[in-house]
Design a protein around this motif. Structure first.
Motif, PDB file in Angstrom:
ATOM      1  N   VAL A  32      -5.611  -2.923   5.508  1.00 19.62           N
ATOM      2  CA  VAL A  32      -4.428  -2.814   6.372  1.00 19.62           C
ATOM      3  C   VAL A  32      -3.275  -2.106   5.667  1.00 19.62           C
ATOM      4  O   VAL A  32      -2.648  -1.215   6.237  1.00 19.62           O
ATOM      5  CB  VAL A  32      -3.982  -4.218   6.851  1.00 19.62           C
ATOM      6  CG1 VAL A  32      -2.619  -4.153   7.532  1.00 19.62           C
ATOM      7  CG2 VAL A  32      -5.014  -4.816   7.793  1.00 19.62           C
ATOM      8  N   LEU A  33      -2.976  -2.513   4.442  1.00 18.65           N
ATOM      9  CA  LEU A  33      -1.814  -1.982   3.721  1.00 18.65           C
ATOM     10  C   LEU A  33      -2.217  -0.781   2.878  1.00 18.65           C
ATOM     11  O   LEU A  33      -2.899  -0.925   1.862  1.00 18.65           O
ATOM     12  CB  LEU A  33      -1.190  -3.074   2.846  1.00 18.65           C
ATOM     13  CG  LEU A  33      -0.704  -4.315   3.600  1.00 18.65           C
ATOM     14  CD1 LEU A  33      -0.265  -5.393   2.614  1.00 18.65           C
ATOM     15  CD2 LEU A  33       0.429  -3.962   4.560  1.00 18.65           C
ATOM     16  N   SER A  34      -1.786   0.401   3.282  1.00 21.97           N
ATOM     17  CA  SER A  34      -2.188   1.625   2.584  1.00 21.97           C
ATOM     18  C   SER A  34      -1.695   1.663   1.140  1.00 21.97           C
ATOM     19  O   SER A  34      -2.277   2.356   0.308  1.00 21.97           O
ATOM     20  CB  SER A  34      -1.703   2.854   3.353  1.00 21.97           C
ATOM     21  OG  SER A  34      -0.303   2.808   3.543  1.00 21.97           O
ATOM     22  N   GLY A  35      -0.650   0.901   0.820  1.00 19.98           N
ATOM     23  CA  GLY A  35      -0.133   0.872  -0.546  1.00 19.98           C
ATOM     24  C   GLY A  35      -0.884  -0.055  -1.479  1.00 19.98           C
ATOM     25  O   GLY A  35      -0.667  -0.036  -2.688  1.00 19.98           O
ATOM     26  N   TRP A  53      -2.961 -14.773  -5.678  1.00 16.62           N
ATOM     27  CA  TRP A  53      -3.811 -13.587  -5.721  1.00 16.62           C
ATOM     28  C   TRP A  53      -3.202 -12.558  -6.647  1.00 16.62           C
ATOM     29  O   TRP A  53      -2.043 -12.634  -7.028  1.00 16.62           O
ATOM     30  CB  TRP A  53      -4.013 -13.014  -4.319  1.00 16.62           C
ATOM     31  CG  TRP A  53      -2.801 -12.424  -3.672  1.00 16.62           C
ATOM     32  CD1 TRP A  53      -2.406 -11.121  -3.692  1.00 16.62           C
ATOM     33  CD2 TRP A  53      -1.809 -13.127  -2.889  1.00 16.62           C
ATOM     34  NE1 TRP A  53      -1.236 -10.970  -2.970  1.00 16.62           N
ATOM     35  CE2 TRP A  53      -0.854 -12.178  -2.476  1.00 16.62           C
ATOM     36  CE3 TRP A  53      -1.642 -14.457  -2.513  1.00 16.62           C
ATOM     37  CZ2 TRP A  53       0.244 -12.523  -1.698  1.00 16.62           C
ATOM     38  CZ3 TRP A  53      -0.543 -14.792  -1.737  1.00 16.62           C
ATOM     39  CH2 TRP A  53       0.381 -13.833  -1.340  1.00 16.62           C
ATOM     40  N   ARG A  54      -4.036 -11.595  -7.046  1.00 12.58           N
ATOM     41  CA  ARG A  54      -3.573 -10.426  -7.801  1.00 12.58           C
ATOM     42  C   ARG A  54      -3.610  -9.236  -6.853  1.00 12.58           C
ATOM     43  O   ARG A  54      -4.609  -8.992  -6.197  1.00 12.58           O
ATOM     44  CB  ARG A  54      -4.483 -10.144  -8.997  1.00 12.58           C
ATOM     45  CG  ARG A  54      -4.202 -10.996 -10.174  1.00 12.58           C
ATOM     46  CD  ARG A  54      -4.927 -10.498 -11.430  1.00 12.58           C
ATOM     47  NE  ARG A  54      -4.997 -11.578 -12.366  1.00 12.58           N
ATOM     48  CZ  ARG A  54      -6.045 -12.370 -12.563  1.00 12.58           C
ATOM     49  NH1 ARG A  54      -7.151 -12.159 -11.890  1.00 12.58           N
ATOM     50  NH2 ARG A  54      -5.999 -13.351 -13.436  1.00 12.58           N
ATOM     51  N   GLU A  55      -2.500  -8.509  -6.819  1.00  6.23           N
ATOM     52  CA  GLU A  55      -2.372  -7.356  -5.937  1.00  6.23           C
ATOM     53  C   GLU A  55      -2.101  -6.127  -6.782  1.00  6.23           C
ATOM     54  O   GLU A  55      -1.199  -6.132  -7.606  1.00  6.23           O
ATOM     55  CB  GLU A  55      -1.221  -7.611  -4.963  1.00  6.23           C
ATOM     56  CG  GLU A  55      -1.076  -6.577  -3.885  1.00  6.23           C
ATOM     57  CD  GLU A  55      -0.020  -6.987  -2.874  1.00  6.23           C
ATOM     58  OE1 GLU A  55      -0.233  -7.982  -2.153  1.00  6.23           O
ATOM     59  OE2 GLU A  55       1.021  -6.301  -2.831  1.00  6.23           O
ATOM     60  N   THR A  56      -2.910  -5.089  -6.566  1.00  8.67           N
ATOM     61  CA  THR A  56      -2.744  -3.838  -7.304  1.00  8.67           C
ATOM     62  C   THR A  56      -2.248  -2.761  -6.351  1.00  8.67           C
ATOM     63  O   THR A  56      -2.838  -2.527  -5.295  1.00  8.67           O
ATOM     64  CB  THR A  56      -4.075  -3.394  -7.949  1.00  8.67           C
ATOM     65  OG1 THR A  56      -4.539  -4.442  -8.802  1.00  8.67           O
ATOM     66  CG2 THR A  56      -3.892  -2.115  -8.756  1.00  8.67           C
ATOM     67  N   ARG A  57      -1.135  -2.135  -6.739  1.00  3.67           N
ATOM     68  CA  ARG A  57      -0.527  -1.038  -5.976  1.00  3.67           C
ATOM     69  C   ARG A  57      -0.256   0.115  -6.928  1.00  3.67           C
ATOM     70  O   ARG A  57      -0.128  -0.086  -8.128  1.00  3.67           O
ATOM     71  CB  ARG A  57       0.806  -1.467  -5.365  1.00  3.67           C
ATOM     72  CG  ARG A  57       0.696  -2.479  -4.254  1.00  3.67           C
ATOM     73  CD  ARG A  57       2.084  -2.865  -3.762  1.00  3.67           C
ATOM     74  NE  ARG A  57       2.025  -3.737  -2.617  1.00  3.67           N
ATOM     75  CZ  ARG A  57       2.237  -3.336  -1.361  1.00  3.67           C
ATOM     76  NH1 ARG A  57       2.561  -2.094  -1.112  1.00  3.67           N
ATOM     77  NH2 ARG A  57       2.152  -4.194  -0.370  1.00  3.67           N
ATOM     78  N   VAL A  58      -0.107   1.300  -6.367  1.00  8.62           N
ATOM     79  CA  VAL A  58       0.331   2.443  -7.155  1.00  8.62           C
ATOM     80  C   VAL A  58       1.844   2.530  -7.005  1.00  8.62           C
ATOM     81  O   VAL A  58       2.360   2.653  -5.898  1.00  8.62           O
ATOM     82  CB  VAL A  58      -0.339   3.751  -6.699  1.00  8.62           C
ATOM     83  CG1 VAL A  58       0.242   4.938  -7.447  1.00  8.62           C
ATOM     84  CG2 VAL A  58      -1.838   3.678  -6.903  1.00  8.62           C
ATOM     85  N   GLY A  61       3.375   6.479  -9.498  1.00  6.55           N
ATOM     86  CA  GLY A  61       2.220   7.207  -9.987  1.00  6.55           C
ATOM     87  C   GLY A  61       1.281   6.419 -10.874  1.00  6.55           C
ATOM     88  O   GLY A  61       0.295   6.972 -11.365  1.00  6.55           O
ATOM     89  N   LYS A  62       1.541   5.133 -11.083  1.00  7.14           N
ATOM     90  CA  LYS A  62       0.678   4.317 -11.945  1.00  7.14           C
ATOM     91  C   LYS A  62       0.249   3.060 -11.205  1.00  7.14           C
ATOM     92  O   LYS A  62       1.010   2.497 -10.426  1.00  7.14           O
ATOM     93  CB  LYS A  62       1.422   3.901 -13.217  1.00  7.14           C
ATOM     94  CG  LYS A  62       1.782   5.043 -14.118  1.00  7.14           C
ATOM     95  CD  LYS A  62       2.442   4.527 -15.383  1.00  7.14           C
ATOM     96  CE  LYS A  62       2.785   5.686 -16.303  1.00  7.14           C
ATOM     97  NZ  LYS A  62       3.345   5.237 -17.561  1.00  7.14           N
TER      98      LYS A  62
END
Length: 155
Positions: A32-35, A53-58, A61-62
């Motif tokens: 759902v969440l493109s980020g 939970w662990r959430e990984t986003r860019v 640029g990282k």
């Protein structure tokens, strides 16, 4: 201590129940969440106070991974999620209000520096407005993604 806050609202053409279902569906957050690149549950299979939970986003640029947890739930009205990382405490509050046949969703994000040294505080002041603009853009994208999923679900 210093705090930064962002508040963004969006009207969604879907009932509160549909919007709530999207916000609290951690298992589908990646789609759902493109980020969001990745979401890994750390405990419960439900959405309840204490769920982690662990959430990984860019970001910038990282890839950045943060551990998050639910601290408050008022079903179909409000939920609060917290995180703590790199000398700051983060709080995200989602507030849902009926708006005709739709929902007004407000995303209130705040960050509070905790125990930063003088150099870090200086860097936050220098880069703070850039970070706020980038974070606001990411929040708007999340709201658009939530709206799209809720409106699709509502038919």
């Amino acid at each position: 201590m210093s705090a930064s806050e962002i508040r963004v609202s969006r009207t969604i053409d879907a009932p509160v129940g549909a919007v709530w279902a999207v916000i609290t569906d951690l298992d589908n957050a990646e789609s759902v969440l493109s980020g969001v690149e990745k979401l890994e549950r750390l405990d419960s299979t439900k959405y309840e106070v204490g769920t982690r939970w662990r959430e990984t986003r860019v970001l910038f640029g990282k890839s950045s991974t943060e551990e998050m947890w639910v601290t408050e739930i008022d079903p179909e009205k409000r939920t609060v999620v917290k995180a703590s990382s790199h000398g700051a405490d983060y709080t995200t509050v989602f507030t849902l209000e009926p708006a005709g046949d739709g929902t007004n969703l407000t995303f209130h994000f705040s960050a509070e520096a905790t125990g930063l040294g003088a150099l870090s505080k200086f860097m936050m002041k220098v880069f703070g407005s850039f970070a706020l603009k980038a974070t606001t853009k990411a929040i708007r994208r999340d709201l658009d993604d939530i709206a799209g999923a809720a409106e699709k679900q509502a038919g």
